[in-house]
Design an enzyme around this catalytic site. Sequence first.
Site, PDB file in Angstrom:
ATOM      1  N   HIS A 119      83.670  35.437  43.427  1.00  0.00           N
ATOM      2  CA  HIS A 119      82.572  35.218  43.603  1.00  0.00           C
ATOM      3  C   HIS A 119      81.933  35.911  42.792  1.00  0.00           C
ATOM      4  O   HIS A 119      80.093  35.189  42.613  1.00  0.00           O
ATOM      5  CB  HIS A 119      82.587  34.441  44.700  1.00  0.00           C
ATOM      6  CG  HIS A 119      83.556  33.518  45.391  1.00  0.00           C
ATOM      7  ND1 HIS A 119      83.717  32.675  45.913  1.00  0.00           N
ATOM      8  CD2 HIS A 119      84.142  33.581  44.360  1.00  0.00           C
ATOM      9  CE1 HIS A 119      84.302  32.337  46.430  1.00  0.00           C
ATOM     10  NE2 HIS A 119      84.847  32.202  45.575  1.00  0.00           N
ATOM     11  N   CYS A 127      73.420  36.571  31.494  1.00  0.00           N
ATOM     12  CA  CYS A 127      72.501  34.919  30.756  1.00  0.00           C
ATOM     13  C   CYS A 127      73.272  33.282  31.007  1.00  0.00           C
ATOM     14  O   CYS A 127      74.497  33.547  31.190  1.00  0.00           O
ATOM     15  CB  CYS A 127      72.576  35.520  29.374  1.00  0.00           C
ATOM     16  SG  CYS A 127      72.076  34.345  28.400  1.00  0.00           S
ATOM     17  N   CYS A 148      66.567  35.591  28.745  1.00  0.00           N
ATOM     18  CA  CYS A 148      66.979  36.821  28.314  1.00  0.00           C
ATOM     19  C   CYS A 148      66.832  37.278  27.622  1.00  0.00           C
ATOM     20  O   CYS A 148      66.444  37.456  26.662  1.00  0.00           O
ATOM     21  CB  CYS A 148      68.728  36.448  28.823  1.00  0.00           C
ATOM     22  SG  CYS A 148      69.697  37.278  27.563  1.00  0.00           S
ATOM     23  N   ASN A 214      90.234  35.809  63.133  1.00  0.00           N
ATOM     24  CA  ASN A 214      89.568  34.991  62.197  1.00  0.00           C
ATOM     25  C   ASN A 214      88.904  34.915  63.748  1.00  0.00           C
ATOM     26  O   ASN A 214      89.462  34.545  65.132  1.00  0.00           O
ATOM     27  CB  ASN A 214      89.949  33.831  61.652  1.00  0.00           C
ATOM     28  CG  ASN A 214      88.566  32.613  61.198  1.00  0.00           C
ATOM     29  OD1 ASN A 214      88.183  32.332  62.184  1.00  0.00           O
ATOM     30  ND2 ASN A 214      88.482  32.659  59.976  1.00  0.00           N
ATOM     31  N   ALA A 232      85.949  40.052  63.720  1.00  0.00           N
ATOM     32  CA  ALA A 232      86.280  40.434  62.654  1.00  0.00           C
ATOM     33  C   ALA A 232      86.051  42.461  62.864  1.00  0.00           C
ATOM     34  O   ALA A 232      87.155  42.521  63.276  1.00  0.00           O
ATOM     35  CB  ALA A 232      85.895  40.346  61.282  1.00  0.00           C
TER      36      ALA A 232
HETATM   37  P1  OAD Z   1      83.480  30.433  55.359  1.00  0.00           P
HETATM   38  O1  OAD Z   1      81.719  30.406  56.071  1.00  0.00           O
HETATM   39  O2  OAD Z   1      83.459  29.134  54.743  1.00  0.00           O
HETATM   40  O3  OAD Z   1      84.067  30.331  56.569  1.00  0.00           O
HETATM   41  C1  OAD Z   1      83.687  31.376  57.422  1.00  0.00           C
HETATM   42  C2  OAD Z   1      84.766  31.847  58.558  1.00  0.00           C
HETATM   43  O4  OAD Z   1      84.663  32.999  59.306  1.00  0.00           O
HETATM   44  C3  OAD Z   1      84.892  30.334  59.346  1.00  0.00           C
HETATM   45  O5  OAD Z   1      86.505  30.542  59.249  1.00  0.00           O
HETATM   46  C4  OAD Z   1      84.598  31.602  60.625  1.00  0.00           C
HETATM   47  O6  OAD Z   1      85.303  31.126  62.259  1.00  0.00           O
HETATM   48  C5  OAD Z   1      85.228  33.104  60.347  1.00  0.00           C
HETATM   49  N1  OAD Z   1      83.991  33.846  61.130  1.00  0.00           N
HETATM   50  C6  OAD Z   1      82.567  33.584  61.822  1.00  0.00           C
HETATM   51  N2  OAD Z   1      82.754  34.926  62.348  1.00  0.00           N
HETATM   52  C7  OAD Z   1      83.723  35.809  61.794  1.00  0.00           C
HETATM   53  C8  OAD Z   1      83.629  36.799  63.131  1.00  0.00           C
HETATM   54  N3  OAD Z   1      82.647  37.633  63.049  1.00  0.00           N
HETATM   55  N4  OAD Z   1      84.662  37.863  62.659  1.00  0.00           N
HETATM   56  C9  OAD Z   1      85.984  36.621  61.858  1.00  0.00           C
HETATM   57  N5  OAD Z   1      85.611  35.959  62.253  1.00  0.00           N
HETATM   58  C10 OAD Z   1      84.585  34.917  61.593  1.00  0.00           C
HETATM   59  O7  OAD Z   1      82.993  31.257  54.433  1.00  0.00           O
HETATM   60  P2  OAD Z   1      83.971  31.439  53.238  1.00  0.00           P
HETATM   61  O8  OAD Z   1      85.677  31.043  53.846  1.00  0.00           O
HETATM   62  O9  OAD Z   1      84.240  33.003  52.731  1.00  0.00           O
HETATM   63  O10 OAD Z   1      81.536  30.566  47.338  1.00  0.00           O
HETATM   64  O11 OAD Z   1      83.688  30.612  51.855  1.00  0.00           O
HETATM   65  C11 OAD Z   1      84.807  30.708  50.971  1.00  0.00           C
HETATM   66  C12 OAD Z   1      83.559  29.974  49.612  1.00  0.00           C
HETATM   67  O12 OAD Z   1      82.483  29.239  50.428  1.00  0.00           O
HETATM   68  C13 OAD Z   1      82.136  31.528  49.676  1.00  0.00           C
HETATM   69  O13 OAD Z   1      82.785  33.027  48.538  1.00  0.00           O
HETATM   70  C14 OAD Z   1      81.246  30.603  49.267  1.00  0.00           C
HETATM   71  C15 OAD Z   1      80.861  29.485  49.831  1.00  0.00           C
HETATM   72  O14 OAD Z   1      80.646  28.488  48.978  1.00  0.00           O
HETATM   73  C16 OAD Z   1      80.650  30.120  46.793  1.00  0.00           C
HETATM   74  O15 OAD Z   1      79.373  30.746  46.208  1.00  0.00           O
HETATM   75  C17 OAD Z   1      81.189  30.410  45.721  1.00  0.00           C
END
Ligand code: OAD
Length: 241
Positions: A119, A127, A148, A214, A232
Amino acid sequence: MDQVIELARQRIAHATHPVSFSGAGLSAESGIATFRDKNEDALWAKFDPAQLASQEGFNADPSLVMNWYNQRRKIVAAAKPNAAHMALGVQSEWVHITQNVDHLLEAGGADPDNVLHLHGSLYADHCNGECGYRENVDIADPPGLRNCPDCGAPMRPSVAWFGESLSNGIFERAISEVEKADLLLVVGTSAMVVPAASLIGIAKQNGAEIIVVNTQATETHDATDIHLTGKASETVAALFS
Ligand code: OAD
């Protein structure tokens, strides 16, 4: 749980092409907010992704968007890798595919060449026009909205926004890695955002063992072979201790 950890440890020890696939939960314990957690600090509980993470939102109010990313940049600049970043980072034979726009896996010791930032990255702007100009950003002291120098269009953060394709063939590279993987360690992602989340199913279809870390059950449950419920920092560190 100890038996399950031990089983996962064995699977990891025997893997010949191990790959990690991480999301915001990997960096949560470094003080970086997740997007969709069950708490009020989750970014998409407080902010509107259509306003802050889309081309339409940027066109409507580019300063608002740049300022929001710059606030996040300063938080990331102050963050330190946690035990999970460090445990993964020192595994030199691993490939790390991450949705995170921080560089905490690299700060934890990972070779930048082994980290695929699906991402994008908070460490660069590019730009918003067609010219392809890109420049690195000091995230501790990021520049504000500006044009830019090549074509005059506004500069924007080099992160993926909703509705955009992933850039520079990064998704194709990630597919190639998970197709080769015999083990995929999925850490801290809700697995709700595609195409990134589809990498889990692709790995599974190609024979990889899927181990999930998770704090709660996730959308990956159909593909999951071993689910480790926990933070984690503790769980990933235990897998490599
Ligand atoms: P999310 O915020 O959707 O999910 C985070 C996950 O981490 C959840 O399932 C929580 O249960 C888990 N979690 C929280 N704390 C934790 C810990 N200490 N240890 C283990 N697990 C834990 O984040 P992403 O899946 O990364 O995209 O979201 C995907 C994308 O959505 C991001 O890259 C971003 C967002 O919109 C863009 O910005 C393009």
